[in-house]
Design a protein around this motif. Structure first.
Motif, PDB file in Angstrom:
ATOM      1  N   ALA A 154      23.049 -38.002  17.814  1.00  0.00           N
ATOM      2  CA  ALA A 154      24.519 -37.960  17.744  1.00  0.00           C
ATOM      3  C   ALA A 154      25.072 -39.365  17.491  1.00  0.00           C
ATOM      4  O   ALA A 154      24.475 -40.348  17.923  1.00  0.00           O
ATOM      5  CB  ALA A 154      25.074 -37.419  19.050  1.00  0.00           C
ATOM      6  N   PRO A 155      26.217 -39.482  16.805  1.00  0.00           N
ATOM      7  CA  PRO A 155      26.816 -40.799  16.587  1.00  0.00           C
ATOM      8  C   PRO A 155      27.285 -41.420  17.917  1.00  0.00           C
ATOM      9  O   PRO A 155      27.747 -40.710  18.802  1.00  0.00           O
ATOM     10  CB  PRO A 155      28.004 -40.515  15.667  1.00  0.00           C
ATOM     11  N   VAL A 156      27.132 -42.726  18.025  1.00  0.00           N
ATOM     12  CA  VAL A 156      27.439 -43.434  19.275  1.00  0.00           C
ATOM     13  C   VAL A 156      28.630 -44.367  19.066  1.00  0.00           C
ATOM     14  O   VAL A 156      28.717 -45.040  18.039  1.00  0.00           O
ATOM     15  CB  VAL A 156      26.228 -44.294  19.719  1.00  0.00           C
ATOM     16  N   THR A 157      29.553 -44.398  20.028  1.00  0.00           N
ATOM     17  CA  THR A 157      30.624 -45.396  20.061  1.00  0.00           C
ATOM     18  C   THR A 157      30.420 -46.265  21.293  1.00  0.00           C
ATOM     19  O   THR A 157      30.345 -45.745  22.413  1.00  0.00           O
ATOM     20  CB  THR A 157      32.016 -44.733  20.141  1.00  0.00           C
ATOM     21  N   VAL A 158      30.290 -47.577  21.085  1.00  0.00           N
ATOM     22  CA  VAL A 158      30.147 -48.507  22.199  1.00  0.00           C
ATOM     23  C   VAL A 158      31.530 -49.019  22.582  1.00  0.00           C
ATOM     24  O   VAL A 158      32.311 -49.412  21.714  1.00  0.00           O
ATOM     25  CB  VAL A 158      29.227 -49.685  21.803  1.00  0.00           C
ATOM     26  N   VAL A 159      31.835 -49.000  23.893  1.00  0.00           N
ATOM     27  CA  VAL A 159      33.143 -49.468  24.360  1.00  0.00           C
ATOM     28  C   VAL A 159      32.932 -50.696  25.240  1.00  0.00           C
ATOM     29  O   VAL A 159      32.248 -50.628  26.268  1.00  0.00           O
ATOM     30  CB  VAL A 159      33.889 -48.354  25.126  1.00  0.00           C
ATOM     31  N   THR A 160      33.487 -51.837  24.813  1.00  0.00           N
ATOM     32  CA  THR A 160      33.326 -53.089  25.556  1.00  0.00           C
ATOM     33  C   THR A 160      34.566 -53.336  26.419  1.00  0.00           C
ATOM     34  O   THR A 160      35.520 -52.566  26.386  1.00  0.00           O
ATOM     35  CB  THR A 160      33.141 -54.267  24.586  1.00  0.00           C
ATOM     36  N   GLY A 161      34.547 -54.430  27.158  1.00  0.00           N
ATOM     37  CA  GLY A 161      35.684 -54.784  28.014  1.00  0.00           C
ATOM     38  C   GLY A 161      35.333 -54.594  29.483  1.00  0.00           C
ATOM     39  O   GLY A 161      34.207 -54.216  29.823  1.00  0.00           O
ATOM     40  N   GLU A 162      36.292 -54.883  30.349  1.00  0.00           N
ATOM     41  CA  GLU A 162      36.070 -54.711  31.791  1.00  0.00           C
ATOM     42  C   GLU A 162      35.635 -53.281  32.064  1.00  0.00           C
ATOM     43  O   GLU A 162      36.185 -52.343  31.453  1.00  0.00           O
ATOM     44  CB  GLU A 162      37.361 -54.999  32.550  1.00  0.00           C
ATOM     45  N   PRO A 163      34.674 -53.076  32.984  1.00  0.00           N
ATOM     46  CA  PRO A 163      34.163 -51.727  33.236  1.00  0.00           C
ATOM     47  C   PRO A 163      35.260 -50.693  33.518  1.00  0.00           C
ATOM     48  O   PRO A 163      35.191 -49.567  33.021  1.00  0.00           O
ATOM     49  CB  PRO A 163      33.255 -51.914  34.458  1.00  0.00           C
ATOM     50  N   GLU A 164      36.293 -51.073  34.280  1.00  0.00           N
ATOM     51  CA  GLU A 164      37.374 -50.115  34.584  1.00  0.00           C
ATOM     52  C   GLU A 164      38.063 -49.694  33.290  1.00  0.00           C
ATOM     53  O   GLU A 164      38.420 -48.534  33.107  1.00  0.00           O
ATOM     54  CB  GLU A 164      38.428 -50.734  35.520  1.00  0.00           C
ATOM     55  N   ASN A 165      38.260 -50.667  32.390  1.00  0.00           N
ATOM     56  CA  ASN A 165      38.963 -50.382  31.138  1.00  0.00           C
ATOM     57  C   ASN A 165      38.118 -49.525  30.205  1.00  0.00           C
ATOM     58  O   ASN A 165      38.615 -48.576  29.588  1.00  0.00           O
ATOM     59  CB  ASN A 165      39.337 -51.678  30.416  1.00  0.00           C
ATOM     60  N   SER A 166      36.826 -49.843  30.085  1.00  0.00           N
ATOM     61  CA  SER A 166      35.994 -49.065  29.165  1.00  0.00           C
ATOM     62  C   SER A 166      35.829 -47.636  29.688  1.00  0.00           C
ATOM     63  O   SER A 166      35.850 -46.673  28.917  1.00  0.00           O
ATOM     64  CB  SER A 166      34.643 -49.737  28.920  1.00  0.00           C
ATOM     65  N   ALA A 167      35.726 -47.489  31.020  1.00  0.00           N
ATOM     66  CA  ALA A 167      35.617 -46.138  31.595  1.00  0.00           C
ATOM     67  C   ALA A 167      36.885 -45.340  31.303  1.00  0.00           C
ATOM     68  O   ALA A 167      36.827 -44.163  30.918  1.00  0.00           O
ATOM     69  CB  ALA A 167      35.369 -46.216  33.105  1.00  0.00           C
ATOM     70  N   ALA A 168      38.044 -45.996  31.463  1.00  0.00           N
ATOM     71  CA  ALA A 168      39.318 -45.297  31.227  1.00  0.00           C
ATOM     72  C   ALA A 168      39.438 -44.921  29.745  1.00  0.00           C
ATOM     73  O   ALA A 168      39.898 -43.819  29.410  1.00  0.00           O
ATOM     74  CB  ALA A 168      40.491 -46.193  31.648  1.00  0.00           C
ATOM     75  N   TYR A 169      39.010 -45.806  28.861  1.00  0.00           N
ATOM     76  CA  TYR A 169      39.080 -45.535  27.422  1.00  0.00           C
ATOM     77  C   TYR A 169      38.237 -44.304  27.073  1.00  0.00           C
ATOM     78  O   TYR A 169      38.673 -43.402  26.353  1.00  0.00           O
ATOM     79  CB  TYR A 169      38.602 -46.751  26.624  1.00  0.00           C
ATOM     80  N   ILE A 170      37.018 -44.275  27.620  1.00  0.00           N
ATOM     81  CA  ILE A 170      36.121 -43.150  27.307  1.00  0.00           C
ATOM     82  C   ILE A 170      36.699 -41.854  27.881  1.00  0.00           C
ATOM     83  O   ILE A 170      36.723 -40.820  27.204  1.00  0.00           O
ATOM     84  CB  ILE A 170      34.696 -43.427  27.840  1.00  0.00           C
ATOM     85  N   ALA A 171      37.201 -41.918  29.116  1.00  0.00           N
ATOM     86  CA  ALA A 171      37.771 -40.708  29.735  1.00  0.00           C
ATOM     87  C   ALA A 171      38.925 -40.172  28.876  1.00  0.00           C
ATOM     88  O   ALA A 171      39.100 -38.961  28.750  1.00  0.00           O
ATOM     89  CB  ALA A 171      38.251 -41.025  31.147  1.00  0.00           C
ATOM     90  N   ALA A 172      39.678 -41.084  28.250  1.00  0.00           N
ATOM     91  CA  ALA A 172      40.833 -40.660  27.452  1.00  0.00           C
ATOM     92  C   ALA A 172      40.430 -40.139  26.069  1.00  0.00           C
ATOM     93  O   ALA A 172      41.139 -39.331  25.479  1.00  0.00           O
ATOM     94  CB  ALA A 172      41.811 -41.830  27.296  1.00  0.00           C
ATOM     95  N   HIS A 173      39.317 -40.621  25.533  1.00  0.00           N
ATOM     96  CA  HIS A 173      38.981 -40.303  24.136  1.00  0.00           C
ATOM     97  C   HIS A 173      37.847 -39.292  23.950  1.00  0.00           C
ATOM     98  O   HIS A 173      37.758 -38.654  22.907  1.00  0.00           O
ATOM     99  CB  HIS A 173      38.627 -41.579  23.364  1.00  0.00           C
TER     100      HIS A 173
END
Ligand code: AMP
Ligand code: MG
Length: 337
Positions: free
Chosen positions: A236-255
């Motif tokens: 499957a295609p992968v998207t890597v999300v960088t930044g502070e752990p709280e921020n990357s977790a929130a980004y993934i939860a939203a997207h």
């Protein structure tokens, strides 16, 4: 071919297979390797066939100690011995000038050769008993995540190789750091278990090759020929999300969509209901993240997740290697949260 599972007590048998031109899965501290007699071009050719590896991607020669360097390399600089003194046996590969007895098929015709002394006593004993340097890339099928257990290597290589020696799970979990000592300043071609910071302590200045941090453009010739291939790619295609752990977790939860795969730090594992979650380890424990990263990617290959989202550590210490493996799995598809 029937692939035999050997134990740590079968050193003589593994060495005999290598001497007879066969292929053996060998445990190392980084990942499992697919070994052959590095002086036997036909045996080395079988590695490329078993992995489906492109012929222009050279292999690393594994030796039991630094005294073997002068047998297979020429003009070995003093700094190679200083690195060996500090980091060998260990997760560091040095690119050196190749000696005349190293076959072309090992180096893909380059005038340099990668040399490493692995930190696994069973594998060093096998190489000593075989009496030859052992050419070995990672023991996965080309394009799949590197194996960190004998079972994972068997998934890819069952029926294609003579044997696998089960030496337990790998302690480091990502491949060796590769440093090119034939250029000035030395250049990091692949981040790994020995960190950039540690290399700089011994060598002073070390440049980081562009291929470590971005994809190679069309027509570009990378210094580490392997860098141009999309390694470690799950289905499957992968998207890597960088930044502070709280921020990357929130980004993934939203997207992320229902049914997607998520690779996250342990602290956030409860935050993705309806998603398929693989844990990377605690946010602050990059060593554990290195041990887990390939298993997490591999786990998704047996599922039907349509997309994978991954939290990523900052690129400090072994975090540089973890980030590099995730970014390569993502084809450098990275978003900053
Ligand atoms: P693997 O262990 O499967 O990751 O493969 C070995 C890695 O070492 C590949 O990325 C190769 O491109 C790299 N490598 C091996 N020999 C050389 C060399 N002489 N110069 C540059 N890179 C090398
Ligand atoms: Mg590999």
């Amino acid at each position: 071919m029937n692939t035999k599972l050997l134990t740590q007590n079968d050193i003589a048998e593994a060495a005999a297979i290598l001497k007879n031109g066969g292929l053996v899965g060998i445990p190392t501290e980084t990942v499992y390797g697919l070994g052959a007699n590095g002086l036997d071009p036909e045996a080395v050719g079988r590695i490329f066939a078993a992995k489906g590896r492109p012929q222009d991607n050279p292999l690393i020669l594994h030796v039991p100690s630094a005294d073997w360097l002068s047998r297979w390399c020429v003009d070995v600089p003093d700094r190679a011995y200083r690195l060996a003194e500090r980091f060998w046996p260990g997760p560091l590969t040095m690119i050196l000038r190749r000696g005349p007895e190293v076959p072309d098929v090992v180096t893909a015709g380059l005038d340099t050769v990668g040399m490493r002394c692995p930190d696994h006593p069973v594998t060093r004993a096998i190489i000593q008993a075989a009496g030859v340097p052992v050419a070995a890339p990672s023991g996965n099928t080309s394009g799949r995540p590197s194996p960190t257990t004998a079972a994972h290597m068997l998934e890819d290589m069952d029926g294609k190789i003579d044997a696998i020696v089960d030496g337990g799970p790998c302690a480091v979990g990502v491949e060796s750091a590769i440093v090119d000592l034939t250029v000035d300043p030395p250049r990091l071609l692949r981040p790994g278990g020995v960190t950039l910071e540690q290399l700089r302590e011994v060598l002073g200045q070390v440049e980081v090759d562009a291929a470590v941090v971005r994809p190679m453009g069309a027509g570009e010739r990378p210094r580490a020929p392997g860098m141009k291939y999309r390694h470690y790619a799950p289905r499957a295609p992968v998207t890597v999300v960088t930044g502070e752990p709280e921020n990357s977790a929130a980004y993934i939860a939203a997207h992320a969509n229902e049914g997607d795969g998520v690779i996250c730090f342990d602290e956030f594992a409860g935050g993705f209901p309806g998603k398929s979650v693989e844990r990377l380890g605690p946010a602050q424990d990059k060593g554990e993240q290195a041990r887990r990263v390939f298993d997490a990617l591999r786990a998704f290959d047996s599922t039907a997740v349509p997309a994978i989202w991954a939290q990523c550590p900052d690129p400090v210490g072994i975090g540089l290697a973890v980030a590099n493996r995730l970014n390569k799995a993502a084809g450098f598809h990275i978003v900053e949260a």
